[in-house]
Design an enzyme around this catalytic site. Structure first.
Site, PDB file in Angstrom:
ATOM      1  N   THR A  22      36.310 -16.730  14.483  1.00 15.01           N
ATOM      2  CA  THR A  22      36.001 -17.314  15.789  1.00 15.01           C
ATOM      3  C   THR A  22      35.106 -16.381  16.586  1.00 15.01           C
ATOM      4  OG1 THR A  22      38.047 -18.584  15.808  1.00 15.01           O
ATOM      5  CG2 THR A  22      36.992 -18.201  17.945  1.00 15.01           C
ATOM      6  N   HIS A  63      29.943 -15.192  18.904  1.00 13.45           N
ATOM      7  CA  HIS A  63      28.910 -14.156  19.012  1.00 13.45           C
ATOM      8  C   HIS A  63      27.544 -14.720  18.592  1.00 13.45           C
ATOM      9  CE1 HIS A  63      27.156 -10.074  18.567  1.00 13.45           C
ATOM     10  NE2 HIS A  63      26.546 -10.618  17.519  1.00 13.45           N
ATOM     11  N   GLU A  64      27.493 -15.393  17.449  1.00 19.06           N
ATOM     12  CA  GLU A  64      26.217 -15.930  16.958  1.00 19.06           C
ATOM     13  C   GLU A  64      25.688 -17.024  17.882  1.00 19.06           C
ATOM     14  OE1 GLU A  64      24.590 -14.275  14.754  1.00 19.06           O
ATOM     15  OE2 GLU A  64      26.321 -13.034  14.280  1.00 19.06           O
ATOM     16  N   HIS A 124      23.808 -15.490  20.675  1.00 20.86           N
ATOM     17  CA  HIS A 124      22.404 -15.185  20.378  1.00 20.86           C
ATOM     18  C   HIS A 124      21.522 -16.402  20.657  1.00 20.86           C
ATOM     19  CE1 HIS A 124      23.077 -11.240  18.862  1.00 20.86           C
ATOM     20  NE2 HIS A 124      23.628 -11.604  17.703  1.00 20.86           N
ATOM     21  N   ASP A 163      22.298  -8.244  20.899  1.00 25.04           N
ATOM     22  CA  ASP A 163      23.461  -7.409  20.583  1.00 25.04           C
ATOM     23  C   ASP A 163      23.598  -6.299  21.612  1.00 25.04           C
ATOM     24  OD1 ASP A 163      24.447  -8.573  18.165  1.00 25.04           O
ATOM     25  OD2 ASP A 163      22.697  -7.762  17.124  1.00 25.04           O
TER      26      ASP A 163
END
Length: 192
Positions: A122, A127-128, A131, A137
Site C-alpha cells: 500500500t 508513493h508511486e 509521483h 522523492d
C-alpha cells in the site's frame, strides 16, 4: 480460483476503512472560498494490468482522495482512456513524474522486487501515485514522509502524505486546469 472481482471489492472495502481512519489523523486544511469554488481535477487510473495489487491500489487512491481536495483519482471505466496507467512488474517500482493533466499520460509500475525485499504494497502504491501527482522523492527520509519511499525501511507501512506533501499537490492542482503546467515526464525509479 477466486474471482478477481472479490479481490477488488475487498480492496475497496479496505480502502474505505483506510480513508476513514486516515481522515481522523491527517485531515486536510479547510479549503478557502476560492478553492471551494474551483472544481477538483479528476484523473482516471487504469489498474487492469496490475493483478495482485488491487487492494493496495484502492487503499493508496483512498489515502490521496481523503487527504487532498483539488484533485481526485477515480477508476477508469473499462475501455475508456485513463491518465494514469498502473501495471505490475517484476522490477523496482517507478513512475512518471507529474503533475499529470487530464488527457495526459503517466505510468506507474508497481514492482514486485520491492515487495520481495519486504516493503509494504500500500505504501508503494500511494508513493508511486504521489509521483504522478507531481511529488519527487525525498530520500533519505523518515517513515512519516510518504515520498521518502524505500529509504524509510521495510518496517514502514505509512501510506499517508504529510502536510507538506498534501500542500504541494493541492498547489499543483489549485485552480483546476488553469494552473497545470505540463508534466515533467521523467521516470523516477524507487530502488534503494
Amino acid at each position: 480460483m477466486l474471482d478477481s472481482r472479490w479481490f477488488k471489492t475487498a480492496g475497496v472495502a479496505a480502502a474505505i476503512t483506510l480513508a476513514t481512519a486516515t481522515a481522523s489523523y491527517a485531515a486536510p486544511a479547510p479549503a478557502t472560498a476560492a478553492e471551494s469554488a474551483a472544481a477538483a481535477v479528476t484523473l482516471r487510473y487504469d489498474d487492469s494490468r496490475a493483478a495482485g495489487w488491487e487492494s493496495a491500489i484502492a487503499a493508496g487512491v483512498a489515502s490521496w482522495n481523503a487527504n487532498v481536495g483539488n484533485v481526485k483519482l477515480v477508476e477508469a471505466a473499462p475501455g475508456t482512456r485513463a491518465e494514469i496507467q498502473i501495471v505490475a512488474t517484476s522490477g523496482w517500482p517507478q513512475a512518471t513524474l507529474g503533475p499529470v493533466r487530464p488527457g495526459g499520460q503517466a505510468r506507474v509500475e508497481l514492482g514486485s522486487q520491492a515487495v520481495a525485499q519486504g516493503h509494504d504494497k500500500t505504501r508503494i502504491a500511494a508513493h508511486e501515485l504521489g509521483h504522478s501527482l507531481g511529488l519527487p522523492d525525498t530520500k533519505p527520509g523518515p517513515c512519516s514522509q510518504l515520498m521518502s519511499g524505500s529509504s524509510a525501511g521495510t518496517s514502514c507501512a505509512n501510506a499517508v502524505p504529510t502536510a507538506a506533501e498534501r500542500s504541494r499537490v493541492e498547489s499543483a492542482y489549485a485552480r483546476g486546469l488553469a494552473s497545470l503546467a505540463p508534466a515533467d515526464g521523467r521516470v523516477l525509479v524507487d530502488a534503494p
